[in-house]
Enzyme design. Structure first.
Site, PDB file in Angstrom:
ATOM      1  N   GLU A 283       1.851  -4.304  -0.908  1.00 39.23           N
ATOM      2  CA  GLU A 283       1.915  -3.187  -1.038  1.00 39.23           C
ATOM      3  C   GLU A 283       0.636  -2.400  -0.345  1.00 39.23           C
ATOM      4  O   GLU A 283       1.046  -1.518   0.580  1.00 39.23           O
ATOM      5  CB  GLU A 283       1.780  -2.487  -2.475  1.00 39.23           C
ATOM      6  CG  GLU A 283       1.984  -1.052  -2.736  1.00 39.23           C
ATOM      7  CD  GLU A 283       1.581  -0.494  -3.899  1.00 39.23           C
ATOM      8  OE1 GLU A 283       2.229  -1.093  -4.896  1.00 39.23           O
ATOM      9  OE2 GLU A 283       0.844   0.553  -4.229  1.00 39.23           O
TER      10      GLU A 283
ATOM     11  N   THR B 200      -0.798   0.971  -6.422  1.00 40.09           N
ATOM     12  CA  THR B 200       0.308   1.505  -7.820  1.00 40.09           C
ATOM     13  C   THR B 200      -0.020   0.634  -8.934  1.00 40.09           C
ATOM     14  O   THR B 200       0.106   1.040 -10.288  1.00 40.09           O
ATOM     15  CB  THR B 200       1.815   1.791  -7.471  1.00 40.09           C
ATOM     16  OG1 THR B 200       2.252   0.223  -7.345  1.00 40.09           O
ATOM     17  CG2 THR B 200       2.211   2.572  -6.634  1.00 40.09           C
TER      18      THR B 200
ATOM     19  N   SER C 143       1.910 -12.287  -9.160  1.00 42.19           N
ATOM     20  CA  SER C 143       2.174 -10.485  -9.339  1.00 42.19           C
ATOM     21  C   SER C 143       0.762 -10.144  -9.692  1.00 42.19           C
ATOM     22  O   SER C 143       0.262 -10.604 -10.891  1.00 42.19           O
ATOM     23  CB  SER C 143       3.254 -10.599 -10.742  1.00 42.19           C
ATOM     24  OG  SER C 143       3.198  -9.558 -11.329  1.00 42.19           O
TER      25      SER C 143
ATOM     26  N   ASN D 249       0.530  -7.050 -10.901  1.00 42.82           N
ATOM     27  CA  ASN D 249       0.732  -6.372 -12.098  1.00 42.82           C
ATOM     28  C   ASN D 249       0.819  -7.229 -13.339  1.00 42.82           C
ATOM     29  O   ASN D 249       0.133  -6.968 -14.497  1.00 42.82           O
ATOM     30  CB  ASN D 249       2.015  -5.588 -12.122  1.00 42.82           C
ATOM     31  CG  ASN D 249       2.942  -5.693 -13.468  1.00 42.82           C
ATOM     32  OD1 ASN D 249       3.630  -6.172 -13.922  1.00 42.82           O
ATOM     33  ND2 ASN D 249       2.410  -4.485 -14.248  1.00 42.82           N
TER      34      ASN D 249
ATOM     35  N   HIS E 214       7.863  -3.052  -2.610  1.00 44.05           N
ATOM     36  CA  HIS E 214       6.450  -3.111  -2.203  1.00 44.05           C
ATOM     37  C   HIS E 214       6.244  -2.261  -0.821  1.00 44.05           C
ATOM     38  O   HIS E 214       5.116  -1.570  -0.623  1.00 44.05           O
ATOM     39  CB  HIS E 214       5.923  -4.368  -2.007  1.00 44.05           C
ATOM     40  CG  HIS E 214       5.577  -5.087  -3.108  1.00 44.05           C
ATOM     41  ND1 HIS E 214       5.018  -4.622  -4.467  1.00 44.05           N
ATOM     42  CD2 HIS E 214       5.619  -6.582  -3.207  1.00 44.05           C
ATOM     43  CE1 HIS E 214       5.080  -5.716  -5.149  1.00 44.05           C
ATOM     44  NE2 HIS E 214       5.223  -6.794  -4.444  1.00 44.05           N
TER      45      HIS E 214
HETATM   46  S1  SF4 Z   1       5.364  -0.898 -10.638  1.00 42.93           S
HETATM   47 FE1  SF4 Z   1       6.114   1.142 -10.565  1.00 42.93          FE
HETATM   48  S2  SF4 Z   1       5.604   1.512  -8.239  1.00 42.93           S
HETATM   49 FE2  SF4 Z   1       6.088  -0.487  -8.430  1.00 42.93          FE
HETATM   50  S3  SF4 Z   1       7.789  -1.162  -8.111  1.00 42.93           S
HETATM   51 FE3  SF4 Z   1       7.576  -0.767 -10.284  1.00 42.93          FE
HETATM   52  S4  SF4 Z   1       8.148   1.336 -10.635  1.00 42.93           S
HETATM   53 FE4  SF4 Z   1       7.570   1.016  -8.346  1.00 42.93          FE
END
Ligand code: SF4
Length: 296
Positions: free
Chosen positions: A136, A172, A232, A234, A80
């Protein structure tokens, strides 16, 4: 005689760590081969099982406040990334730094620093679309040199005064839809006022590509198990995508949860997927456990 039909269970071919996370784990494992201990600021990966595996090998999690008291230690910076102030603290503690910041995040930090210099000259500000407390984003804000503001959604963006130039960036792992909404709002409002606006769609392409693939995979199965650490960002984003594509989607973060899952009798196929920080090994264990439970 009633035939006991087996349930088809499949792992998403796109599941597993993204390269930024894989890279940081591999490098940490390498270091631990000839060291008894190594420190990492925060969670190396947002996955409880993977963290405990690495901790057994000698990885120790510390907070930013611990850096001052840890003199002459070897300390990892995770994928991050960190704000410049953390590097200063580490230098003061005479730490040996292993910087495993993801190259994509590193590029974003550099871009924000460059644009910040420009915005400072224009008396403008840097707006980051992201989660305020995400590591991040905390790192990115450090590169925005006191002219950064974080907005988590359009409503928060609408609270900002529209009296100075704006440069918009994204964390990101944020979604394109949310970014485009905010971009459109600033573009319209600032052009009406004849104020400069620029934007950088800095979402990670690896995450962006995974979203449509996950959507398709979720629709192909009667039931979807989405595996991710609870923290997380993401994982939360991809889970939302999967759940929208297939309402029969369940969020799971640990192997033991599998024993409690109730699978409706009409289910004929189950898909298993996960976040970019979910290890493939955990997804494979979940598949194995499900096979044992359902297809004995
Ligand atoms: S999601 Fe993309 S920016 Fe984030 S750690 Fe993984 S590769 Fe890198």
């Amino acid at each position: 005689m009633v035939e006991n039909k087996k349930i088809f269970i499949e792992i998403d071919p796109n599941a597993g760590f993204c390269f930024g996370v894989t890279n940081s784990i591999k490098k940490t494992e390498e270091l631990l081969k000839d060291k008894d201990e190594i420190y990492v600021i925060g969670e190396l990966v947002h996955n409880e099982e993977e963290l405990s595996r690495l901790m057994k090998l000698g990885m120790k999690k510390i907070s930013h406040n611990d850096i001052v008291s840890l003199k002459n230690k070897e300390i990892i910076i995770r994928a991050h990334g960190e704000p410049p102030s953390t590097y200063e603290k580490l230098k003061d503690s005479n730490a040996t730094i292993y910087d495993f910041t993801c190259p994509i995040v590193l590029l974003l930090q550099k871009k924000i620093s460059l644009v910040t210099d420009k915005m400072l000259q224009m008396n403008g500000q840097v707006v980051i679309y992201g989660l305020k407390n995400h590591p991040e984003v905390i790192g990115l804000m450090g590169h925005a040199n006191n002219i950064g503001v974080v907005v988590e959604n359009l409503e928060q963006a609408m609270q900002l005064p529209l009296d100075k130039p704006i440069a918009l960036f994204s964390q990101t792992t944020k979604d394109r839809e949310g970014f485009e909404e905010i971009k459109e709002y600033f573009e319209t409002q600032l052009s009406k006022r004849n104020i400069h606006f620029e934007s950088y769609a800095t979402m990670c392409k690896i995450v962006a590509k995974r979203a449509p693939a996950l959507q398709k995979f979720a629709k192909e199965h009667d039931f979807l198990i989405f595996v991710s650490g609870k923290d997380s960002s993401n994982g939360k984003y991809l889970y939302k995508i999967a759940k929208t594509a297939n309402p029969n989607t369940l969020f799971v973060s640990e192997l033991k949860e599998i024993d409690k899952i109730v699978i409706p009798s009409e289910i004929k196929s189950i898909g298993i997927s996960g976040a970019t920080s979910t290890p493939l090994s955990l997804i494979e264990l979940i598949k194995e456990r499900l096979e044992t439970r359902l297809n004995r």
